[in-house]
Design an enzyme around this catalytic site. Sequence first.
Site, PDB file in Angstrom:
ATOM      1  N   HIS A 107       1.162  -1.346  -0.172  1.00  0.00           N
ATOM      2  CA  HIS A 107       0.421  -0.057   0.036  1.00  0.00           C
ATOM      3  C   HIS A 107       0.682   1.353   0.123  1.00  0.00           C
ATOM      4  CE1 HIS A 107      -3.017   2.942   1.357  1.00  0.00           C
ATOM      5  NE2 HIS A 107      -3.850   2.030   0.494  1.00  0.00           N
ATOM      6  N   ASP A 137      -8.189  -5.407   0.225  1.00  0.00           N
ATOM      7  CA  ASP A 137      -8.617  -6.082  -0.450  1.00  0.00           C
ATOM      8  C   ASP A 137      -7.866  -7.660  -1.008  1.00  0.00           C
ATOM      9  OD1 ASP A 137     -10.176  -3.927  -3.008  1.00  0.00           O
ATOM     10  OD2 ASP A 137      -7.803  -3.553  -3.626  1.00  0.00           O
TER      11      ASP A 137
END
Length: 436
Positions: free
Chosen positions: A309, A366
């Site tokens: 991320h 996700d």
Amino acid sequence: MKQESPGYVVLEVEGKSVRLPVVVGSEGEKGIDIGALRRETGYVTLDPSFMNTAACYSSITFIDGEKGILRYRGIPIEELVRKTMFVEVAYLLVHGELPNEEQRRNFSAMLNINSMLHEDMRHFFDHFPRGAHPMHILSTMINALAAFYPNVDLKSLSEDIDQSTARLISIVRTMAAFAYKKSIGEPVVYPRHDLSYCANFLNMMFDSPVKPYQIHPDAVRILNMLFILHADHEQNCSTTAVRTIGSAQVNLYATISAGISALSGPLHGGANQAVIEMLKMIQQDGNVKKFLDMAKDKNNPFRLMGFGHRVYKTYDPRAAIIKRECHAYLERTHYSDPLLDVAREVEEAALNDPYFIERNLYPNVDFYTGILYRALGIPENMFTVMFALARLPGWIAHWKEMIGSDTKIVRPRQIYIGKTPVETVGVMENREPLLQ
Ligand code: ACO
């Protein structure tokens, strides 16, 4: 709230000193305001992909990527998931406060009133090719809304933000369910006023004339949680698209459509679908290490989807909640998904691998989301649409914040590295002028 500290930094450029103010956010984040830089020195800053650039002040969402903290309007995400409904969180993001009982009832009523799609728009769905990705259908349909509901200029919208917010949040949910029904060749199911937001969506997705859908409160609760967790994430790629497009004062629907397009990318919202595709491949192959090696190989474009991320350099707090709830929900419903075991194995292997440790690569939101969506019966090509539905309040909140501030049209500079006139001498010599 914007807090200007008495401090400043001094930058030396070609023997000239420029004093640049230091700005401090309400959580102590520090930045250097370079507003005077070009005017004073002729220099610009270069920061591709905005790795170091704050594009705006914002009071919507706070993230501490090192500590794994996420708060909407000052409230920790864990508390919101435990104690609120998605509709309340949508209100919180757009208005800055959780609604009181009357505001909640009014907002819910507005969602109901605005849930129907203009009947003429229903026919649009017939003309997309079978197999078209629902995200492409959704972005096109949202753009088309401006033709059916033209009152979306900046002035009318600012005067009636509740109405516009409710229409978008509600109608996009109806569109998403219609797109799914069309894709499987079933008749569409209309929204019902007696159902909550998430229950209504599940019903529109799964009810059929031959097999009425049983709405399970647990499924509604899980969907509510997933929507809250995805509702905003400050200046991510799609929100930046919304702020950028919106700064040109285009209509709100075109602005949101741009956000949907950005979200569809596999490095952004499209990752939830890509994770399931990857887990299936790993399950089939049976060799987790091989996939980890592929992800580490710089000559291989393969990446471990659902990992890494830009902001989180520790476990994504949303992933932690989803992982826990995923396990519990599958147990409660006696739903067995072999992909959950594969996901756990991949996670454990990656979290013990020096490549992932050194780069602070952890599961992101996700990684486990798709497994929960599968358990709810949501097909894979709808995963990113689910993300888009959940993210709508965040986009609208950022759009509202942006138009309410003194934002100018977004227009970055560049460092030109192309040819100079010296290098193009003679190129135009043999051409006849078209204009005298
Ligand atoms: N698999 C393998 N290596 C990775 C991964 C990954 N998933 N993510 C990052 N890396 C590596 C990069 O190759 C790079 O290595 P290097 O320093 O040796 O060159 C290093 O980690 C830093 O990665 P960047 O790509 O520079 O990080 P960036 O902040 O630009 O990218 C992103 C973040 C796009 C999320 C990236 O981690 C990624 O592609 N992840 C997989 C896709 C994904 O899950 N996206 C969803 C993100 S969450 C969301 O948008 C809702």
